[in-house]
Design a protein around this motif. Sequence first.
Motif, mmCIF file in Angstrom:
data_model
loop_
_atom_site.group_PDB
_atom_site.id
_atom_site.type_symbol
_atom_site.label_atom_id
_atom_site.label_comp_id
_atom_site.label_asym_id
_atom_site.label_seq_id
_atom_site.Cartn_x
_atom_site.Cartn_y
_atom_site.Cartn_z
ATOM 1 N N VAL A 194 3.009 8.766 4.112
ATOM 2 C CA VAL A 194 4.110 8.524 3.251
ATOM 3 C C VAL A 194 4.182 9.984 2.350
ATOM 4 N N SER A 195 3.270 10.873 2.357
ATOM 5 C CA SER A 195 3.469 12.107 1.585
ATOM 6 C C SER A 195 4.306 12.972 2.210
ATOM 7 N N VAL A 196 4.706 12.868 3.329
ATOM 8 C CA VAL A 196 5.391 13.594 4.131
ATOM 9 C C VAL A 196 6.636 13.271 4.703
ATOM 10 N N VAL A 197 6.989 11.919 4.871
ATOM 11 C CA VAL A 197 8.191 11.291 5.170
ATOM 12 C C VAL A 197 8.882 10.431 4.467
ATOM 13 N N GLY A 198 7.916 10.031 3.256
ATOM 14 C CA GLY A 198 8.417 8.843 2.410
ATOM 15 C C GLY A 198 8.015 7.397 2.870
ATOM 16 N N LEU A 199 8.785 6.628 2.293
ATOM 17 C CA LEU A 199 8.409 4.929 2.355
ATOM 18 C C LEU A 199 8.899 4.740 3.872
ATOM 19 N N LEU A 200 8.556 5.028 5.012
ATOM 20 C CA LEU A 200 8.806 4.431 6.172
ATOM 21 C C LEU A 200 8.264 3.182 6.181
ATOM 22 N N GLY A 201 8.900 2.282 6.582
ATOM 23 C CA GLY A 201 8.295 1.028 6.927
ATOM 24 C C GLY A 201 8.292 0.522 8.016
ATOM 25 N N PHE A 202 7.745 -0.696 8.509
ATOM 26 C CA PHE A 202 7.857 -1.747 9.792
ATOM 27 C C PHE A 202 7.029 -0.852 10.909
ATOM 28 N N VAL A 203 6.764 0.169 10.749
ATOM 29 C CA VAL A 203 5.939 0.815 11.947
ATOM 30 C C VAL A 203 4.581 0.279 12.123
ATOM 31 N N GLY A 204 3.877 0.230 10.942
ATOM 32 C CA GLY A 204 2.454 -0.732 10.946
ATOM 33 C C GLY A 204 2.593 -1.955 11.363
ATOM 34 N N LEU A 205 3.683 -2.732 11.273
ATOM 35 C CA LEU A 205 4.115 -4.071 11.877
ATOM 36 C C LEU A 205 4.287 -4.256 13.226
ATOM 37 N N ILE A 206 5.426 -3.499 13.510
ATOM 38 C CA ILE A 206 5.796 -3.591 15.017
ATOM 39 C C ILE A 206 4.799 -3.054 16.109
ATOM 40 N N VAL A 207 4.403 -1.904 15.852
ATOM 41 C CA VAL A 207 3.570 -1.443 16.848
ATOM 42 C C VAL A 207 2.328 -2.201 17.348
ATOM 43 N N PRO A 208 1.280 -2.190 16.264
ATOM 44 C CA PRO A 208 0.283 -3.019 16.613
ATOM 45 C C PRO A 208 0.569 -4.480 17.397
ATOM 46 N N HIS A 209 1.295 -5.047 16.880
ATOM 47 C CA HIS A 209 1.743 -6.632 17.590
ATOM 48 C C HIS A 209 2.168 -6.120 19.012
ATOM 49 N N ILE B 93 0.913 -1.266 -0.028
ATOM 50 C CA ILE B 93 0.049 -0.030 0.219
ATOM 51 C C ILE B 93 0.987 1.293 0.115
ATOM 52 N N SER B 94 2.152 1.237 0.820
ATOM 53 C CA SER B 94 2.891 2.463 0.871
ATOM 54 C C SER B 94 3.512 2.578 -0.648
ATOM 55 N N SER B 95 3.807 1.392 -1.302
ATOM 56 C CA SER B 95 4.425 1.498 -2.715
ATOM 57 C C SER B 95 3.411 2.401 -3.570
ATOM 58 N N GLY B 96 2.167 1.993 -3.385
ATOM 59 C CA GLY B 96 1.161 2.449 -4.235
ATOM 60 C C GLY B 96 1.337 4.208 -4.020
ATOM 61 N N ALA B 97 1.297 4.681 -2.737
ATOM 62 C CA ALA B 97 1.434 5.935 -2.325
ATOM 63 C C ALA B 97 2.727 6.520 -2.821
ATOM 64 N N GLY B 98 3.652 5.737 -2.678
ATOM 65 C CA GLY B 98 5.190 6.152 -3.104
ATOM 66 C C GLY B 98 5.213 6.546 -4.691
ATOM 67 N N LEU B 99 4.652 5.719 -5.291
ATOM 68 C CA LEU B 99 4.680 5.772 -7.118
ATOM 69 C C LEU B 99 3.892 7.001 -7.157
ATOM 70 N N ALA B 100 2.631 7.257 -6.708
ATOM 71 C CA ALA B 100 2.170 8.428 -6.852
ATOM 72 C C ALA B 100 2.767 9.695 -6.523
ATOM 73 N N GLY B 101 3.362 9.629 -5.250
ATOM 74 C CA GLY B 101 3.978 10.807 -4.565
ATOM 75 C C GLY B 101 5.400 11.140 -5.466
ATOM 76 N N VAL B 102 5.874 10.147 -5.964
ATOM 77 C CA VAL B 102 7.288 10.580 -6.569
ATOM 78 C C VAL B 102 6.706 10.973 -7.838
#
Length: 342
Positions: free
Chosen positions: A264-279, A111-120
């Motif tokens: 994503v629109s303000v910091v870019g493709l920052l990964g793993f926050v959505g994986l680590i934090v909810p768990h 999903i972030s990649s979709g936002a990333g392609l549009a943002g780039v």
Amino acid sequence: MKSNADDMVGAAGHYGISRNIWRGGVLVFFAFLASCGLFLSLTQGTMNISIIDIINILQSPINSSNSQIIWNIRMPRTIVGALVGVNLALSGAILQAIMRNPLADPHIIGISSGAGLAGVTIMILFPAMEYLITPVAFVGAMGAAVCIYIIAWKNGIKPVRVILAGVAVSAFLGSGISGLMIFYSDRVHGALLWMVGGLAARSWPQVTIIWPYALVGFILALLGAQYLNILQLGDEMASGLGINVEAVRIALTAVAALLAASAVSVVGLLGFVGLIVPHAARLLIGSDYRFLLPASALLGIGVVTLSDTFARVIFSPIELPVGIIMAFIGAPFFLFLLRREL
């Protein structure tokens, strides 16, 4: 017989009270952790500024170097980091429920990649239209989510299919980003930093961009908590309770895409926050989304602000993008979850 029944009811009530007390304590702890992250983000850096000086600057701004650092550099950067942490954590928590996949994360499943392609695309081809990055990124994120959902659907949603579909979609969209950067190599410096994910040079314009989306997304996520709880029971049970499963899933996917795209629109493709934090929040507070969503939001603030502070000071005065720190932490965590779930 009556006495035994009364004892069981009393025990259940006592357990419920104890459980709520525990959840309240966990929320307080996460709030404390978030406060620590905000505090350290303001005080630590190339120049260490004491909390007394910060309080004085906030109460009566003066034209000094410390005041400029706090008001124009650290304060907006801290606010952006906190809101990004909230948005990505909530997005991950929502996706894990609606896809019934503990490995779901806006970065991992594409999903972030979709936002990333549009943002780039906006950044490289239409740099004067920067104000369109967030809404266009939302369209890209939602489009990626729909593609993943369609590819992964086969008599229902399976966790493994979601991951494989997400990897495929992410790779396809990543090739599009790479193609743009090759064809427009003279314009890619800002896009390269954006691809890693970082908070450097984020100031008040970025705060203005992200906070409305964060507020709306947070409210919508809380309103959807009851539906997220029901979706965890399975599609058949949810339908039996009168829920239009597909409509609810699409609506909540849109909320998750909005949260991820604004981050994503303000910091870019920052990964793993959505994986680590909810768990991490789920391990301590349980799977009731009425509590899990606020817990994830608070923990997201703490994780992102603390990671960003660490990225700033570890090799000071050289600053690492926070995305590197999150990848260093998140990749082993993802492998651990992968081994446990599959």
